[in-house]
Design a protein around this motif. Structure first.
Motif, short mmCIF file in Angstrom:
data_model
loop_
_atom_site.label_atom_id
_atom_site.label_comp_id
_atom_site.label_asym_id
_atom_site.label_seq_id
_atom_site.Cartn_x
_atom_site.Cartn_y
_atom_site.Cartn_z
N ARG A 1 -3.79 0.20 10.36
CA ARG A 1 -4.46 1.28 9.62
C ARG A 1 -3.66 1.81 8.44
O ARG A 1 -3.75 2.97 8.07
N ASP B 1 9.49 -4.81 -6.82
CA ASP B 1 8.81 -5.63 -5.80
C ASP B 1 9.12 -7.10 -6.05
O ASP B 1 8.98 -7.59 -7.16
N ALA C 1 1.80 -7.99 3.87
CA ALA C 1 0.87 -7.38 4.85
C ALA C 1 -0.31 -6.71 4.15
O ALA C 1 -1.46 -6.89 4.54
N SER C 2 -0.02 -5.96 3.09
CA SER C 2 -1.12 -5.23 2.43
C SER C 2 -2.11 -6.18 1.78
O SER C 2 -3.31 -5.93 1.80
N SER D 1 8.15 -10.45 -1.35
CA SER D 1 8.65 -11.07 -0.11
C SER D 1 7.81 -10.73 1.11
O SER D 1 7.94 -11.38 2.14
N PHE E 1 3.65 1.30 9.06
CA PHE E 1 2.18 1.26 9.15
C PHE E 1 1.77 -0.07 9.79
O PHE E 1 1.30 -0.98 9.13
N LEU F 1 0.82 -1.22 0.00
CA LEU F 1 0.00 0.00 0.00
C LEU F 1 0.85 1.26 0.00
O LEU F 1 0.55 2.23 -0.70
N SER F 2 1.94 1.23 0.76
CA SER F 2 2.79 2.42 0.84
C SER F 2 3.39 2.75 -0.53
O SER F 2 3.22 3.87 -1.04
N ILE G 1 -4.21 1.29 5.49
CA ILE G 1 -5.16 1.67 4.43
C ILE G 1 -5.53 3.14 4.55
O ILE G 1 -5.67 3.85 3.57
N GLY H 1 -7.34 -7.07 6.31
CA GLY H 1 -8.80 -7.18 6.31
C GLY H 1 -9.43 -6.16 5.37
O GLY H 1 -10.50 -6.39 4.82
N GLY H 2 -8.79 -5.03 5.22
CA GLY H 2 -9.27 -4.02 4.27
C GLY H 2 -10.21 -3.00 4.87
O GLY H 2 -10.85 -2.24 4.14
N PHE H 3 -10.30 -2.95 6.19
CA PHE H 3 -11.25 -2.01 6.81
C PHE H 3 -10.72 -0.59 6.76
O PHE H 3 -9.61 -0.32 7.21
N PHE I 1 15.19 -5.71 -4.83
CA PHE I 1 16.09 -4.57 -4.89
C PHE I 1 17.31 -4.95 -4.07
O PHE I 1 17.21 -5.24 -2.87
C1 LIG Z 1 -3.58 -9.90 9.06
C2 LIG Z 1 -3.51 -8.41 8.86
C3 LIG Z 1 -4.70 -7.67 8.83
C4 LIG Z 1 -4.66 -6.29 8.63
N1 LIG Z 1 -5.84 -5.60 8.52
C5 LIG Z 1 -5.84 -4.27 8.26
C6 LIG Z 1 -7.05 -3.54 8.05
O1 LIG Z 1 -8.15 -4.11 8.07
N2 LIG Z 1 -6.96 -2.20 7.80
C7 LIG Z 1 -5.76 -1.55 7.73
O2 LIG Z 1 -5.74 -0.34 7.51
N3 LIG Z 1 -4.60 -2.22 7.91
C8 LIG Z 1 -4.60 -3.56 8.17
N4 LIG Z 1 -3.43 -4.24 8.34
C9 LIG Z 1 -2.17 -3.47 8.32
C10 LIG Z 1 -1.74 -3.19 6.90
O3 LIG Z 1 -1.66 -4.39 6.21
C11 LIG Z 1 -0.40 -2.49 6.87
O4 LIG Z 1 -0.55 -1.31 7.60
C12 LIG Z 1 0.05 -2.13 5.44
O5 LIG Z 1 -0.40 -3.06 4.53
C13 LIG Z 1 1.55 -2.02 5.32
O6 LIG Z 1 1.83 -1.72 3.96
P1 LIG Z 1 3.32 -1.54 3.44
O7 LIG Z 1 3.23 -1.20 1.98
O8 LIG Z 1 4.06 -0.62 4.33
O9 LIG Z 1 4.01 -2.98 3.63
P2 LIG Z 1 3.81 -4.35 2.81
O10 LIG Z 1 2.40 -4.57 2.47
O11 LIG Z 1 4.49 -5.39 3.61
O12 LIG Z 1 4.58 -4.11 1.44
C14 LIG Z 1 5.97 -4.14 1.34
C15 LIG Z 1 6.31 -4.55 -0.09
O13 LIG Z 1 7.74 -4.42 -0.30
C16 LIG Z 1 8.22 -5.55 -1.01
N5 LIG Z 1 9.65 -5.69 -0.68
C17 LIG Z 1 10.21 -5.83 0.54
N6 LIG Z 1 11.56 -5.87 0.44
C18 LIG Z 1 11.86 -5.75 -0.89
C19 LIG Z 1 13.08 -5.72 -1.64
N7 LIG Z 1 14.28 -5.77 -1.06
N8 LIG Z 1 13.00 -5.63 -3.00
C20 LIG Z 1 11.80 -5.56 -3.62
N9 LIG Z 1 10.60 -5.55 -2.95
C21 LIG Z 1 10.64 -5.65 -1.61
C22 LIG Z 1 7.33 -6.69 -0.52
O14 LIG Z 1 7.28 -7.74 -1.45
C23 LIG Z 1 5.96 -6.01 -0.37
O15 LIG Z 1 5.19 -6.07 -1.55
C24 LIG Z 1 -3.41 -5.62 8.50
C25 LIG Z 1 -2.24 -6.37 8.52
C26 LIG Z 1 -2.27 -7.75 8.68
C27 LIG Z 1 -0.98 -8.54 8.67
#
Ligand SMILES: Cc1cc2nc3c(=O)[nH]c(=O)nc-3n(C[C@H](O)[C@H](O)[C@H](O)COP(=O)(O)OP(=O)(O)OC[C@H]3O[C@@H](n4cnc5c(N)ncnc54)[C@H](O)[C@@H]3O)c2cc1C
Length: 352
Positions: free
Chosen positions: A313, A31, A37-38, A34, A310, A11-12, A315, A42-44, A164
């Motif tokens: 929350r 990407d 989380a996103s 690996s 993150f 998501l970030s 999302i 749950g997607g709320f 990366f």
């Molecule tokens: C079970 C569960 C339920 C949740 N429910 C909710 C909810 O209902 N509502 C909500 O707001 N939040 C929820 N969250 C929290 C939410 O998922 C996180 O806040 C958010 O998704 C984090 O996003 P991110 O992009 O920072 O990290 P990530 O989603 O972990 O994305 C990181 C990305 O970086 C990539 N990456 C990492 N290292 C490398 C590298 N060296 N080279 C290339 N790519 C790399 C990974 O493959 C990944 O795609 C939940 C989390 C979990 C685990």
């Protein structure tokens, strides 16, 4: 030369790339799949903390930015990712019910809490106490959104589905060079993968594993989400997602037997129909020691940034914090000190 390299398409990274695309900046996303989380979230899109019936930090502003960005993505990709969802809180005591009533008097939270308490939501979800309805909640289908956006990036040649490799990053007077790609800036959005990033691994990212089970329960016929000690919500075809768990110890990505057991036990206390577990998913939340995001520039390397932390929350947070970070880089706007990683620089960063 590209303006930005974005590492991570959760998501970030996806909110950042979308904003860069809309503002006409050039970028390349990496990407390697690996972290998830996103995708398992749950997607709320819920601004209310359902334990305490208070509003999450900066929630009104974040909600507005989130709707703007995700609706924009829906229009750009001509797909639908958001849907309204009825959400109920099952009270576990009279005290909790009274806290709900008190919260409905608070003008900041009251738009989200229905003051009318109801005795039953579904005949198979018994409640010794009643239920409160949370208003104005949407669910974002994160996996569908991220897969669709990755496809769009791929079609335009803006995505590399590979790891990366940090050791291939070098620095020039005006930016960086990654392998043979010169770029002005790099923004690292690896979620819990930040632990492997030699530039930012000094930041106090804790990580918290979350798991959901997907059950099939043909007799349930539930169209709403219910929050008790766990959440249950419909995902179609008589299937329901039940979760999530929280573990600070297990940092593996694979689903665990103990989480399944925990969720099944809690579910038995929530519904009184037969069900079968058909699937289980897991991800590591990039949580932090002070429960606030980690956003900002590296203390030494000028062109390196991160947008992470993150733990919950995401999302709601990713749309507004991606905007704040880009305004900081492009227009030198100051970051909110609550999210700025400089709060950790003095104590945590040690140059080798
Ligand atoms: C079970 C569960 C339920 C949740 N429910 C909710 C909810 O209902 N509502 C909500 O707001 N939040 C929820 N969250 C929290 C939410 O998922 C996180 O806040 C958010 O998704 C984090 O996003 P991110 O992009 O920072 O990290 P990530 O989603 O972990 O994305 C990181 C990305 O970086 C990539 N990456 C990492 N290292 C490398 C590298 N060296 N080279 C290339 N790519 C790399 C990974 O493959 C990944 O795609 C939940 C989390 C979990 C685990």
């Amino acid at each position: 030369m590209v303006d930005y390299l974005i590492v991570g398409a959760g998501l970030s990274g996806s909110c950042l790339s979308y904003r860069l695309e809309k503002s006409g900046k050039s970028f390349l996303v990496f990407d390697d799949g690996s972290q998830e989380a996103s995708k398992v979230a749950g997607g709320f899109m819920n601004p209310v903390i359902l334990k305490r019936f208070t509003l999450a930090w900066n929630a009104d502003r974040q909600l507005e930015k989130a709707y703007d960005l995700y609706r924009g993505m829906e229009r750009s990709l001509n797909k639908s990712f958001l849907s309204p969802l009825e959400v109920y809180r099952r009270f576990s005591s009279v005290e909790e019910q009274n806290n709900w009533f008190s919260a409905t008097d608070n003008p900041r939270v009251s738009p989200y809490l229905d003051p009318k308490i109801i005795s039953s939501v579904n005949e198979h979800v018994p409640g010794r106490f009643s239920f409160g309805r949370v208003l104005g909640i949407s669910r974002l289908n994160t996996r569908y959104l991220l897969d669709s956006y990755a496809e769009h990036l791929q079609k335009n040649g803006w995505l590399r589905q590979e790891r990366f490799e940090y050791e291939h990053l070098s620095f020039t007077d005006h930016g960086v060079v990654y392998k043979d790609i010169p770029a002005k800036n790099v923004i690292f959005c690896e979620g819990f993968g930040l632990k492997d990033n030699p530039f930012f691994q000094y930041l106090p990212l804790k990580g918290n594993k979350g798991e959901y089970i997907i059950i099939k329960a043909p007799g349930l016929d539930l169209n709403a989400a219910i929050k008790s000690s766990v959440f249950i919500f419909p995902v179609g075809d008589d299937q329901y997602a039940v979760g999530a768990t929280y573990s600070n110890t297990d940092k593996s990505r694979s689903p665990s037997a103990s989480a399944k057991e925990e969720l099944v036990e809690k579910l038995k206390d929530l519904i009184d129909v037969k069900f079968e577990v058909v699937h289980q998913i897991a991800g590591i939340r990039p949580s932090t020691i002070d429960r606030k995001p980690l956003v900002g520039g590296h203390p030494v390397y000028d062109h390196l940034y991160t947008c992470n932390g993150f733990g919950s929350r995401g999302i709601l947070l990713a749309p507004s914090l991606s905007e704040e970070l880009l305004a900081h880089i492009e227009e030198q706007q100051p970051l909110d000190p609550m999210i700025d990683i400089s709060r950790f620089t003095k104590k945590w960063y040690k140059e080798n």
